[in-house]
Design a protein around this motif. Structure first.
Motif, PDB file in Angstrom:
ATOM      1  N   PHE A  24       0.815  -1.255  -0.026  1.00 41.20           N
ATOM      2  CA  PHE A  24       0.107  -0.053   0.061  1.00 41.20           C
ATOM      3  C   PHE A  24       0.638   1.326   0.147  1.00 41.20           C
ATOM      4  CE2 PHE A  24      -3.381  -2.936   1.211  1.00 41.20           C
ATOM      5  CZ  PHE A  24      -4.052  -2.699   0.052  1.00 41.20           C
ATOM      6  N   PHE A  25       2.155   1.538   0.521  1.00 39.25           N
ATOM      7  CA  PHE A  25       2.951   2.258   0.416  1.00 39.25           C
ATOM      8  C   PHE A  25       2.980   2.596  -0.960  1.00 39.25           C
ATOM      9  CE2 PHE A  25       7.376   3.642  -0.279  1.00 39.25           C
ATOM     10  CZ  PHE A  25       7.163   4.848   0.230  1.00 39.25           C
ATOM     11  N   ASP A  30       2.909   7.478  -8.358  1.00 40.85           N
ATOM     12  CA  ASP A  30       2.328   7.178  -9.609  1.00 40.85           C
ATOM     13  C   ASP A  30       3.085   5.956 -10.064  1.00 40.85           C
ATOM     14  OD1 ASP A  30       0.026   8.919  -9.448  1.00 40.85           O
ATOM     15  OD2 ASP A  30       1.304  10.371 -10.679  1.00 40.85           O
ATOM     16  N   ALA A  31       4.527   5.928 -10.158  1.00 39.22           N
ATOM     17  CA  ALA A  31       5.445   4.971 -10.910  1.00 39.22           C
ATOM     18  C   ALA A  31       5.268   3.831 -10.195  1.00 39.22           C
ATOM     19  CB  ALA A  31       6.848   5.517 -10.624  1.00 39.22           C
ATOM     20  N   PRO A  56      -6.093  11.881  -5.165  1.00 37.70           N
ATOM     21  CA  PRO A  56      -5.013  11.779  -4.112  1.00 37.70           C
ATOM     22  C   PRO A  56      -5.502  11.569  -2.744  1.00 37.70           C
ATOM     23  CG  PRO A  56      -5.321  13.926  -5.414  1.00 37.70           C
ATOM     24  CD  PRO A  56      -6.428  12.973  -6.112  1.00 37.70           C
ATOM     25  N   ASP A  57      -6.738  11.384  -2.825  1.00 34.39           N
ATOM     26  CA  ASP A  57      -7.178  10.812  -1.342  1.00 34.39           C
ATOM     27  C   ASP A  57      -6.936   9.433  -1.278  1.00 34.39           C
ATOM     28  OD1 ASP A  57      -8.236  13.187  -0.655  1.00 34.39           O
ATOM     29  OD2 ASP A  57     -10.410  12.948  -1.247  1.00 34.39           O
ATOM     30  N   THR A  58      -7.069   8.641  -2.295  1.00 32.03           N
ATOM     31  CA  THR A  58      -6.782   7.361  -2.314  1.00 32.03           C
ATOM     32  C   THR A  58      -5.274   7.119  -1.817  1.00 32.03           C
ATOM     33  OG1 THR A  58      -8.497   6.829  -4.075  1.00 32.03           O
ATOM     34  CG2 THR A  58      -6.988   4.971  -3.617  1.00 32.03           C
ATOM     35  N   LYS A  59      -4.407   7.750  -2.487  1.00 29.38           N
ATOM     36  CA  LYS A  59      -2.963   7.806  -2.394  1.00 29.38           C
ATOM     37  C   LYS A  59      -2.697   7.913  -0.912  1.00 29.38           C
ATOM     38  CE  LYS A  59      -1.784   8.372  -7.072  1.00 29.38           C
ATOM     39  NZ  LYS A  59      -1.311   9.516  -8.079  1.00 29.38           N
ATOM     40  N   LEU A  64      -1.491   5.785   4.650  1.00 28.54           N
ATOM     41  CA  LEU A  64      -1.961   5.698   6.111  1.00 28.54           C
ATOM     42  C   LEU A  64      -2.028   4.228   6.152  1.00 28.54           C
ATOM     43  CD1 LEU A  64      -4.598   8.385   6.670  1.00 28.54           C
ATOM     44  CD2 LEU A  64      -2.291   8.405   7.456  1.00 28.54           C
ATOM     45  N   THR A  65      -2.751   3.475   5.515  1.00 23.69           N
ATOM     46  CA  THR A  65      -2.840   2.007   5.574  1.00 23.69           C
ATOM     47  C   THR A  65      -1.813   1.263   5.546  1.00 23.69           C
ATOM     48  OG1 THR A  65      -4.985   2.127   4.319  1.00 23.69           O
ATOM     49  CG2 THR A  65      -4.166   0.039   4.661  1.00 23.69           C
TER      50      THR A  65
END
Length: 139
Positions: A24-25, A30-31, A56-59, A64-65
């Motif tokens: 998840f990190f 994007d890459a 951006p919220d998903t990223k 956090l996850t």
């Protein structure tokens, strides 16, 4: 199961949980976001390519996850190294209850968000992460 096997299995639990952290990190950039996107696509079955990492919220949520999961994995690993010998039953119960709490909240949230398939995947993670820790070690 023996206490030694439980102590060993705590490391298996730590790896199972902690391994999701780096995935998840990677979703924060994007890459490198494809492993995280693919994981979410798989967990929201069917595998259809509809899951994106555009927002951006998903990223941010992925950051956090990833951090929480990696940290939780490290915590379990360190419990096996530093605390298990002093309080084996207490460590075992703490890990089992933590995993059960994750399972209930994650599965309920998955169902509420329209991703019921993840609750099924969660069963596999639950059984793998808890494994023989369900039962106290024999002395």
């Amino acid at each position: 199961m023996s206490k030694q096997f439980h102590k060993f299995y705590l490391k298996i639990s730590a790896i199972i949980i902690g391994s999701f952290g780096p995935i998840f990190f990677l979703g924060t950039m994007d890459a490198t976001l494809e492993p995280a996107r693919l994981t979410l696509d798989l967990l929201s079955w069917p595998l259809d390519g509809m899951t994106t990492y555009v927002s951006p919220d998903t990223k941010f949520l992925s950051a956090l996850t990833g951090g929480f999961l990696f940290g939780w994995g490290i915590t379990i690993w360190m419990l096996s190294k530093l605390a298990y010998d002093k309080a084996p039953e207490e460590v075992r119960k703490s890990v089992v209850f933590g995993i059960l709490a994750w399972f209930v909240l994650d599965s309920a949230g998955s169902i509420a968000s329209g991703n019921s398939s993840n609750a099924i995947f969660n069963l596999f993670v639950l059984f793998a992460a808890v494994g023989p820790l369900w039962f106290p070690a024999k002395t």
